[in-house]
Design an enzyme around this catalytic site. Structure first.
Site, PDB file in Angstrom:
ATOM      1  N   CYS A 170       0.810  -1.221   0.000  1.00  0.00           N
ATOM      2  CA  CYS A 170       0.000   0.000   0.000  1.00  0.00           C
ATOM      3  C   CYS A 170       0.844   1.273   0.000  1.00  0.00           C
ATOM      4  O   CYS A 170       0.311   2.370  -0.174  1.00  0.00           O
ATOM      5  CB  CYS A 170      -0.948  -0.010   1.193  1.00  0.00           C
ATOM      6  SG  CYS A 170      -2.000  -1.471   1.209  1.00  0.00           S
ATOM      7  N   HIS A 200      -9.798   2.125   0.144  1.00  0.00           N
ATOM      8  CA  HIS A 200      -8.350   1.905   0.133  1.00  0.00           C
ATOM      9  C   HIS A 200      -7.927   1.438  -1.256  1.00  0.00           C
ATOM     10  O   HIS A 200      -8.251   0.321  -1.673  1.00  0.00           O
ATOM     11  CB  HIS A 200      -7.986   0.869   1.200  1.00  0.00           C
ATOM     12  CG  HIS A 200      -6.528   0.751   1.467  1.00  0.00           C
ATOM     13  ND1 HIS A 200      -5.564   1.371   0.708  1.00  0.00           N
ATOM     14  CD2 HIS A 200      -5.846   0.062   2.450  1.00  0.00           C
ATOM     15  CE1 HIS A 200      -4.363   1.075   1.194  1.00  0.00           C
ATOM     16  NE2 HIS A 200      -4.518   0.286   2.241  1.00  0.00           N
TER      17      HIS A 200
END
Length: 417
Positions: free
Chosen positions: A165, A342
């Site tokens: 991420c 996300h």
């Protein structure tokens, strides 16, 4: 050596909140959620049936049929976002030294849909290998960087960063460093991800990482709320033009903000969980501030990683308070993942754009879906809950953390000649 100054001169975005920068920013400021029932596949049998999908994206509006076959959805997003940013920057390709224009692009996973479809097709067959010749080129995480450079003829440094991420935040950091070292005049940098597929949802379900609040998608992403139950998976592509200041001024570019510094660190703690005291997060913020030549008290705003996971949402505020002390309570903090979901490897890019626009417009977008304080999170911190805040933001910091303990912080400040 004297380091070059680096500025932001172009932005582009395909997001769950809108497919242009103005649409994205308006939705952010107004606290709009991009979450809804999954439409990209039948999710009825999955524990999670919601996601933050890109809406209204028609591949045929951007690629002819033959060209579209060569690109996974993640690359399609990336190429279109890069097109927007290049147009926004006012690049006249014929007037640029293309040997000094590079592309650093990120994806945490790459062509997951392509991989899933090809392997599934083989598994359902008679054992005879019949694979699409585009299988490998469509799937690999570096191919979007290659496609952008091929389309525009950019022959500067060209590669992909992969750090879960934190991937696109690492891409931004590399682009920033190479420009200020004089290795390039400009970069198209950012990231894209398209993991709202059966394997993505199923895999994160198995990790107990994503929300199962299927009955109320719009409020499912609840960063820093006591009743959070995981993140909402998002998708999209976000591109930023980083440019050496004098190069930008010479061609009369519009400047959004200056890139001030970056910090990178590792938790060295656990495969998926952050350090419980946020040690790696604290270090990368500190390194970024030192790199920018700023004081702790110069930071006005932090766009947090803020995923809405039980452990991560406790560790990051601890890191902020540990590092900034009393100044922590003067900082306007938010989590735009409450609205966008996300975006995995594209998270650093979409949140960098949000931070850049916060610095430019002096408006802090809200952290939506806050209903109940978590006693384990310092309630004195200003999380900008549920409503945007107008205030002067001279310096904004964006945090992004990834599985494997990868941490990255990028600082943007108001441009002053």
């Amino acid at each position: 050596m004297e380091l070059k100054r680096v500025v932001v001169t172009g932005l582009g975005a395909l997001t769950p909140l809108g497919n242009t920068i103005p649409e994205f920013w308006e939705a952010l400021v107004n606290g709009v959620s991009g979450a809804d029932k999954i439409t990209l596949f039948d999710a009825e049998k999955f524990k999670t049936q919601i996601a933050c999908e890109v809406k209204g994206f028609n591949v045929n509006d951007h690629f002819d049929r033959k060209e579209a076959r060569k690109h996974d959805r993640y690359s399609q997003f990336g190429i279109v976002a890069a097109d927007q940013a290049i147009a926004d920057a006012g690049f006249e390709i014929e007037k640029l030294d293309v040997d000094r224009i590079g592309v650093i692009w990120a994806s945490g996973i790459g062509g997951l849909k392509t991989f899933q479809d090809e392997v599934s097709s083989f598994a359902k067959g008679d054992g005879t290998p019949r694979y699409n010749p585009f299988f490998i080129p469509k799937m690999i995480a570096d191919i979007c960087a290659g496609h952008i450079s091929i389309k525009y003829g950019f022959r500067g440094p060209n590669f992909a960063t992969v750090s879960a991420c934190a991937s696109s935040a690492n891409a931004l950091a590399d682009a920033f460093n190479l420009i200020r070292l004089g290795k390039a005049d400009a970069f198209i940098t950012g990231g894209s991800e398209a993991s709202v597929v059966e394997g993505g949802i199923g895999g994160f379900n198995a990790l107990h990482a994503i929300s199962t609040r299927n009955d109320d998608p719009k409020t499912a992403s609840r960063p820093f709320d006591k009743d959070r139950d995981g993140f909402v998976l998002g998708e999209g592509g976000c591109a930023i033009i980083f440019e050496e200041l004098e190069h930008a001024l010479k061609r009369g570019a519009t400047i959004y903000a200056e890139v001030a510094g970056c910090g990178l660190s590792a938790d060295a703690h656990h495969m998926t969980a952050p350090h419980p005291e946020g040690l790696g997060a604290q270090n990368c913020m500190k390194y970024a501030i030192e790199d920018a030549g700023l004081e702790l008290t110069d930071i006005d705003h932090i766009n947090t990683h803020g995923t809405s996971t039980p452990v991560g949402d406790i560790a990051e505020p601890k890191a902020i308070v540990s590092l900034f002390g009393e100044h922590s309570y003067n900082i306007s903090i938010n989590s735009t993942k409450s609205m966008t979901g996300h975006l995995l490897g594209a998270a650093g890019a979409i949140e960098a754009i949000a931070t850049i626009l916060t610095v430019k417009n002096d408006v802090v977008p809200p952290t939506i879906n806050h209903f109940t304080d978590d006693p384990e999170i310092d309630s004195r911190l200003d999380f900008t809950f549920n409503k945007a805040k107008e205030r002067v933001i001279n310096v904004g910091l964006s945090n992004t953390f990834g599985f494997g303990g990868h941490n990255a912080s990028i600082i943007f400040k108001k441009y002053k000649r």
